[in-house]
Design a protein around this motif. Sequence first.
Motif, PDB file in Angstrom:
ATOM      1  N   GLU B 272     105.070   0.486  77.571  1.00  0.00           N
ATOM      2  CA  GLU B 272     104.243   0.418  78.773  1.00  0.00           C
ATOM      3  C   GLU B 272     102.849  -0.027  78.401  1.00  0.00           C
ATOM      4  OE1 GLU B 272     104.472   4.796  79.806  1.00  0.00           O
ATOM      5  OE2 GLU B 272     102.301   4.491  79.875  1.00  0.00           O
ATOM      6  N   THR B 298      99.747   0.514  85.475  1.00  0.00           N
ATOM      7  CA  THR B 298     100.635   0.575  84.310  1.00  0.00           C
ATOM      8  C   THR B 298     101.884  -0.255  84.578  1.00  0.00           C
ATOM      9  OG1 THR B 298      99.806   2.749  83.728  1.00  0.00           O
ATOM     10  CG2 THR B 298     101.927   2.129  82.796  1.00  0.00           C
ATOM     11  N   MET B 300     105.635  -1.248  83.000  1.00  0.00           N
ATOM     12  CA  MET B 300     106.665  -0.870  82.029  1.00  0.00           C
ATOM     13  C   MET B 300     107.382  -2.133  81.551  1.00  0.00           C
ATOM     14  SD  MET B 300     106.217   2.383  82.387  1.00  0.00           S
ATOM     15  CE  MET B 300     107.552   2.993  81.338  1.00  0.00           C
TER      16      MET B 300
END
Lengths: 360, 360
Positions: B272, B298, B300
């Motif tokens: 991530e 964020t 992933m």
Amino acid sequence: MAEKSIRFGVLGCAEIARKVSRAIILSPNSTLYAVGSRSIDKASRFASANGFPPSVKIYGSYEAVLDDPDVDAVYVPLPTSLHVRWAILAAEKKKHVLLEKPVALNVAQFDLIVEACESNGVQFMDGTMWMHHPRTAKMREFLSDKQRFGQLKSMHTCFTFGADPDFLKNDIRVKPDLDALGALGDAGWYCIRSILWAADYELPKTVTALREPVLNEVGVILSCGSSLHWEDGKVATFQCSFLSNLTMDITAIGTKGALHLHDFVIPFQEKEASFSAASESGFTELVTGWVPIPSEHTVMTDLPQEVLMVREFASLVRSIKENGSKPEQKWPILSRKTQLVLDAVKASIDRGFEAVEVQY
Amino acid sequence: MAEKSIRFGVLGCAEIARKVSRAIILSPNSTLYAVGSRSIDKASRFASANGFPPSVKIYGSYEAVLDDPDVDAVYVPLPTSLHVRWAILAAEKKKHVLLEKPVALNVAQFDLIVEACESNGVQFMDGTMWMHHPRTAKMREFLSDKQRFGQLKSMHTCFTFGADPDFLKNDIRVKPDLDALGALGDAGWYCIRSILWAADYELPKTVTALREPVLNEVGVILSCGSSLHWEDGKVATFQCSFLSNLTMDITAIGTKGALHLHDFVIPFQEKEASFSAASESGFTELVTGWVPIPSEHTVMTDLPQEVLMVREFASLVRSIKENGSKPEQKWPILSRKTQLVLDAVKASIDRGFEAVEVQY
């Protein structure tokens, strides 16, 4: 404690004076005693709009504030071109001087102010609030730690904000007769101060402005930048602007560590502020991640940074008044170094982006 | 799927080849087929130390890899001074070329490589892994959003790391006959690429190196920086170094927003990665905090960025092999623009920090 409070007079009704007046009210060792404007109406409206206590004296001129014998100290948020006149007059009237930045249009002017403060035994401090936040002291500890940070090698700072069309047309900071240094004097002041702070106030040897600063039609800087170079090879760059979204970054990189924050001038929140510290950063075995990852440090503060600034200033003034202490030299020295570098950036722009030497 | 896999040969046993070999193994459309070194012993040791499958062919020369008719593509992590020779030979043997950065010692050399790839119909791509991370696409969306980011005005990037004494004495990146561009070619490559990426690959008009780069005793750059200036007033600065703690920052400031991240080359973690996005940032009423505060995003990823790079490259190779597609021109164009700016920084250093024009 009230009788030991330092009594402040505020010269003018600048926007920033609202925040600093509140800070004077909130500081435990100071009292907002008087406010003066060029018209008594304006001063009255300013006092009531900002909910000042009824005890605050309202004056229709700056002179009247300076002539009030009960005023110990003045906060001067006037346009930069007026600093030399009013700061000197304040000192001559034995008022301690808390002066907004940039402190002057150039260091020669500033030296007149310092001379007046010295010969009248009054304290001088500029209004660089972030210096007084406890986060700043925590970051200083990190930068001074030879194990965790090592030796400072390079830095970058920026302070930019997106001024609206009214600001770009009417604000004093775009007027050549009021704040001729524009974005360099306003936002650039903070960048330069933060660089000097990280370098433990060692002046750079040379300053070279970045090419193609943006000026308005009357020659005031709206956006510019510079590199700074030290004798030992340290290098710093900064960018300041009225023409971009708000940013306030410090990146300081040492041989063993790095410091990052994005809100150094005004913390994101009033009661707590953070910074990121990295030490001996390396990689996982196949260079697919960092070990260790930089750590986030949060510092709480009961009092906002501008209150801590007023409290520190008032405490120095009280020492002078009550104990006959000498004024603290640190503050005018930091102001002077900041102004010296600012002058060098301006000179480099004026001389076609030559490297300009900086000498104290 | 195995028979549709693109078969890779790896030329040399560089440290970075360990990571990319693993990426070739992990990528669903590629096979690690052969590894060649100047000695068969070294290649064998490299294969077993890194746990390569026993099916991987071991060759005692780079030529042998290129002469294997079953090799579709080569990954070339050799010293920069050898790129022109081996990348051209690979193209002539109809091998697609994944080449480490910097792609060449200068753009004239790189043009020979591109010419060889074009005339032999093979795909070219450089090894700039972060371009392939899904975070990069998310950040691109933000930078392209006229409402949230506006128009790019200024940028700063840095990539620094603290090389150990052995690196500073023995690494190929400090040897004038191997990687003459030193920190500029290695770390600076990423800074320049990220600036071009943020500027949507518009080349700057001029490049002016920062004064006082640090060179080693044989003239290889250990630390330097530059400013870049565009026709429309955009400005960028970068600093790259082998002499400081690890940093990998991008700061991109637009009229309406700002992007920050501190791990653009190698994300802190493999699965991530985050960035900070600010839009229309302003202050609380008394300028005691920000409204809104920048937000953290964020992203992933199932596959590490180097695997995504190999997968993208192998997918282009497969299109050429199976569908007779033309090679994707985007990748050599990005490499060439990056090398052009890199050359201009070097020229500015060599010419005493003059502003150097950049032309495609």
